[in-house]
Design an enzyme around this catalytic site. Structure first.
Site, PDB file in Angstrom:
ATOM      1  N   ARG A  63     -19.921  -2.702  16.359  1.00  0.00           N
ATOM      2  CA  ARG A  63     -19.245  -4.024  16.367  1.00  0.00           C
ATOM      3  C   ARG A  63     -18.139  -4.004  17.193  1.00  0.00           C
ATOM      4  O   ARG A  63     -17.212  -3.108  17.084  1.00  0.00           O
ATOM      5  CB  ARG A  63     -18.613  -4.150  14.882  1.00  0.00           C
ATOM      6  N   CYS A  81     -16.920  -9.888   4.492  1.00  0.00           N
ATOM      7  CA  CYS A  81     -16.237  -8.598   4.163  1.00  0.00           C
ATOM      8  C   CYS A  81     -14.974  -8.624   3.364  1.00  0.00           C
ATOM      9  O   CYS A  81     -13.934  -9.331   3.741  1.00  0.00           O
ATOM     10  CB  CYS A  81     -16.081  -7.759   5.459  1.00  0.00           C
ATOM     11  N   CYS A 113     -20.007  -6.978   2.125  1.00  0.00           N
ATOM     12  CA  CYS A 113     -19.379  -5.838   2.382  1.00  0.00           C
ATOM     13  C   CYS A 113     -17.955  -5.708   1.648  1.00  0.00           C
ATOM     14  O   CYS A 113     -17.082  -6.628   1.700  1.00  0.00           O
ATOM     15  CB  CYS A 113     -19.150  -5.522   3.957  1.00  0.00           C
ATOM     16  N   CYS A 150      -0.909   1.055  10.536  1.00  0.00           N
ATOM     17  CA  CYS A 150      -1.618  -0.094   9.656  1.00  0.00           C
ATOM     18  C   CYS A 150      -0.134  -1.060   9.220  1.00  0.00           C
ATOM     19  O   CYS A 150       0.969  -0.198   8.645  1.00  0.00           O
ATOM     20  CB  CYS A 150      -1.950   0.484   8.351  1.00  0.00           C
ATOM     21  N   CYS A 173      -0.487   5.199   6.476  1.00  0.00           N
ATOM     22  CA  CYS A 173      -1.181   5.126   8.031  1.00  0.00           C
ATOM     23  C   CYS A 173      -0.284   4.747   8.825  1.00  0.00           C
ATOM     24  O   CYS A 173       0.336   3.618   9.003  1.00  0.00           O
ATOM     25  CB  CYS A 173      -2.354   4.638   7.616  1.00  0.00           C
ATOM     26  N   CYS A 216     -20.589   1.772   6.402  1.00  0.00           N
ATOM     27  CA  CYS A 216     -19.996   1.204   7.356  1.00  0.00           C
ATOM     28  C   CYS A 216     -19.024   2.046   7.648  1.00  0.00           C
ATOM     29  O   CYS A 216     -17.796   1.983   6.830  1.00  0.00           O
ATOM     30  CB  CYS A 216     -19.633  -0.385   7.041  1.00  0.00           C
ATOM     31  N   CYS A 220       0.779  -1.234   0.145  1.00  0.00           N
ATOM     32  CA  CYS A 220      -0.127   0.060  -0.009  1.00  0.00           C
ATOM     33  C   CYS A 220       0.746   1.311   0.065  1.00  0.00           C
ATOM     34  O   CYS A 220       1.762   1.495   0.791  1.00  0.00           O
ATOM     35  CB  CYS A 220      -1.001   0.158   1.118  1.00  0.00           C
TER      36      CYS A 220
END
Length: 332
Positions: free
Chosen positions: A275, A110, A142, A73, A70, A202, A66
């Site tokens: 959740r 998901c 999702c 992460c 972040c 979400c 990626c």
């Protein structure tokens, strides 16, 4: 301040949030009074969701690689974590993993990919997987493919995808401290694009990245204003090799504090699917069952690059609470 408990619950049962100063006071309750907060939140959860639990299973369909930075992460360019790195799984593999999720008792599957945002090729692959999953299995689907525009969101919706996940993660004021390659506003626009395309929004948070109590309350209200239908509350798992991997920002995440966080998101968003997500095993520990008296949803099994607790332990917890899954049921 004195908490107006009956008014707090009565307002929530009408779908109304507490005043911000009350939400802040809830976060600052002493441990000795937190069980009363859990009981009040349980009254709200029971009113809207009864004894049902939505069981979600995550698929890390593309890992690592990626370009975003972040700090939390393990898959970002800022990470040196030793994780699997691979391109998008085939449609056949995604469908096979959906079958396994259904067999494990999941209600929602998901599909998550690392990266700034999915290309049209990747969107079309996920859409094809979704079409096949929906044709074969009674699963909600999702997608979580990073930043997205309305055209791509509409393609996912047309394929049968039910919801789109894109977390706010932290407050607007703090966002630049945890990521410099995109903004809080970019994330808001993605949620809005998904919602405009007809996908259920979400969006949630990662707590334990240095945010203040005031910022937590701000996030709870921001998610309400966005109309988040599903709110995953994650607690930062410090991953070695990431900028936040030393754990310096999570020392306050005691079991009782995590219950207070969950309760505030429940009272501000009383009708949302709430959740208990990543990190619940690490921080709630033996108080995890109390979290399910506030939240009505969890992830079963592992997270994207980190292990969760054994699925059997989650099913035992659900069963011991007298709760029932929304969909397929507890596997025999």
């Amino acid at each position: 301040m004195e908490i107006p408990w009956d008014r707090l619950v009565a307002d929530a049962l009408q779908g109304h949030p507490p005043p911000r100063e009350v939400a802040l006071a809830l976060l600052r309750l002493p441990d000795a009074e937190t069980l009363r907060l859990v009981e009040a939140a349980w009254r709200v959860r029971r009113h809207f969701f009864g004894n049902r639990v939505k069981v979600n299973v995550l698929l890390n369909a593309q890992s690592g690689l990626c370009p975003e930075d972040c700090h939390y992460c393990s898959q970002s360019r800022a990470s040196q974590a030793a994780i699997p790195r691979y391109r998008l799984l085939s449609v056949e593999e995604m469908v096979a993993r959906a079958r396994a999720a259904h067999a494990a008792g999941a209600d929602r599957f998901c599909i998550v990919t690392s990266g700034r945002g999915a290309s049209w090729r990747e969107v079309e692959a996920v859409a094809e997987a979704a079409r096949r999953i929906k044709a074969e299995l009674p699963l909600e689907v999702c997608a979580c493919l990073g930043l997205i525009d309305e055209a791509k969101a509409r393609a996912l919706k047309a394929a049968g995808v039910d919801a789109y996940n894109h977390n706010l993660n932290t407050s607007a004021a703090r966002y630049g401290e945890i990521c410099t390659t995109h903004t809080y506003a970019d994330r808001v626009r993605t949620v809005q694009a998904a919602q405009a395309a007809g996908l259920a929004p979400c969006s949630g948070v990662i707590l334990g990245m240095g945010e203040t109590d005031e910022e937590v309350v701000e996030l709870a209200y921001a998610l309400r204003a966005m109309g988040a239908a599903s709110i995953p509350v994650n607690f930062l798992i410090p991953i070695e090799g990431t900028p936040l991997g030393d754990g310096r920002t999570v020392r306050h995440l005691t079991p009782w504090a995590c219950l207070r966080y969950l309760a505030v998101f429940r009272f501000v968003n009383p009708t949302a699917e709430l959740r208990a997500s990543a990190g619940r095993e690490l921080y709630l520990r033996s108080l995890q069952p109390l979290a399910l008296m506030i939240a009505n949803s969890l992830f079963l099994g592992d997270y994207l690059t980190e292990k969760g607790q054994a699925a059997e332990a989650d099913w035992r917890m659900i069963e011991d609470l007298g709760f029932v899954p929304e969909g397929a049921g507890i596997p025999s």
